[in-house]
Design a protein around this motif. Structure first.
Motif, mmCIF file in Angstrom:
data_model
loop_
_atom_site.group_PDB
_atom_site.id
_atom_site.type_symbol
_atom_site.label_atom_id
_atom_site.label_comp_id
_atom_site.label_asym_id
_atom_site.label_seq_id
_atom_site.Cartn_x
_atom_site.Cartn_y
_atom_site.Cartn_z
ATOM 1 N N ARG A 53 -67.298 -4.022 -1.300
ATOM 2 C CA ARG A 53 -68.155 -4.936 -2.067
ATOM 3 C C ARG A 53 -68.356 -4.324 -3.441
ATOM 4 N NH1 ARG A 53 -73.461 -7.394 -0.291
ATOM 5 N NH2 ARG A 53 -72.979 -8.344 -2.290
ATOM 6 N N ASP A 54 -68.365 -5.148 -4.460
ATOM 7 C CA ASP A 54 -68.407 -4.578 -5.813
ATOM 8 C C ASP A 54 -69.659 -3.745 -6.081
ATOM 9 O OD1 ASP A 54 -70.214 -6.665 -6.089
ATOM 10 O OD2 ASP A 54 -69.419 -7.318 -8.030
ATOM 11 N N ASP A 55 -70.772 -4.134 -5.470
ATOM 12 C CA ASP A 55 -72.028 -3.396 -5.706
ATOM 13 C C ASP A 55 -71.936 -1.929 -5.264
ATOM 14 O OD1 ASP A 55 -74.228 -6.003 -5.601
ATOM 15 O OD2 ASP A 55 -72.259 -6.180 -4.666
HETATM 16 MG MG MG Z 1 -71.793 -7.957 -5.465
#
Ligand code: MG
Ligand code: ATP
Length: 289
Positions: A53-55
């Motif tokens: 996930r990008d986070d």
């Molecule tokens: Mg995200």
């Protein structure tokens, strides 16, 4: 799994996924199916791809779970992880903007004074407010920020705006930009200490830069009457001095030049007016400057 390969974290599924893979393929990396697996080894290069996930990417790169990653600057600056931004990648461009109910749209930063602003980017917003010496209340909301004003939770929002359709549906209007973002390649701060991995990173950066400059440039070819040569050369926003070639027709010369892609349509009218003919524009696959 430690196999000495450079670990590159990518967004598993989202706005940056396809463009990240496309960029790596243009860099010559042989990437097979990547949809369902957490990790994929690249067959012809010492890199393993991790799909996350990008986070989570900035923190994983900071902690060395991944060595490098591709992620939006918005996430990088929001997470405040201790990493190095190695290269801007020219895709995933977006803006973090202030938006407000139609009848109460702020015109300038000072209009935010005393307001309550809902956002999923509290750190970026607070930094912006502090830099502009504005005292506002920031409320963090993780999703559907745009409904906050109608729920009475906030006066305004600060969110990523693309077409503005979501805003319109919620009777909100965009105001000014707080932060501009694009995808970036980030690296772990200590990567230099691993000579082999660091060499792979530098090779990858060289490839990425050559792909990006090739994408932003085009190869221009045309024939020009000899008498107008100086005029035409003056019009060409060439990266290097243009190449001049003789033609069988002694009245004309062929002019070749590498130009920034976006300049072509601006100069084409003037080139034609200066007598240029047989104008051809080619894409460039790779460019090592
Ligand atoms: Mg995200
Ligand atoms: P994940 O499930 O990985 O957490 P996400 O839903 O948080 O994904 P996306 O919506 O896929 O994230 O956006 C990823 C990144 O793409 C953002 O951090 C931002 O940098 C960029 N981005 C977001 N919205 C846009 C947009 N409208 N146009 C272009 N780029 C955008």
């Amino acid at each position: 799994m430690e196999n000495g390969n450079l670990k590159l974290a990518l967004q598993k599924k989202g706005r940056l996924s396809d463009r990240s893979i496309e960029l790596l393929k243009h860099c010559g990396l042989d990437i097979e199916t990547y949809s369902e697996r957490l990790m994929v080894t690249v067959r012809n290069y010492n890199v393993d791809l991790l799909f996350l996930r990008d986070d989570d990417i900035p923190e994983y790169v900071q902690d060395g779970v991944a060595d490098i990653g591709i992620v939006g600057e918005d996430v990088v600056y929001e997470k405040q992880s201790d990493i190095i931004v190695s290269e801007k990648l020219g895709f995933g461009r977006c803006r973090l903007m202030i938006a407000a109910p139609n009848d109460n749209v702020p015109e300038e930063p000072s209009d935010l004074k005393g307001k309550t602003i809902a956002t999923s980017y509290p750190n970026i917003l607070k930094k912006y407010l502090a830099e502009n010496k504005i005292d506002s209340k920031v409320i963090e909301i993780s999703g559907s920020v745009e409904i906050a004003p109608s729920l009475g939770v906030a006066d305004l929002i600060c969110d990523i705006v693309s077409t503005g359709t979501t805003l319109m549906m919620n009777k909100l209007k965009k105001s000014f930009t707080v932060f501009e973002s694009e995808a970036v390649l980030i690296s772990n701060k200590w990567l230099q200490e691993d000579k082999e991995k660091y060499a792979v990173l530098n090779d990858l950066l060289l490839r990425i830069r050559s792909v990006l400059s090739a994408k932003n440039s085009k190869y221009l070819m045309m024939n020009v009457p000899k008498k107008n040569l100086d005029k035409v050369i003056g019009l060409i926003p060439s990266l290097k001095s243009p190449t001049i070639l003789h033609l069988a027709d002694e009245e004309s010369l062929a002019v070749h030049a590498v130009i920034p892609s976006e300049q072509f349509w601006k100069i084409i009218g003037d080139l034609k007016a200066a007598g240029a003919s047989g104008i051809l524009l080619f894409p460039i696959e790779n460019m090592i400057i």
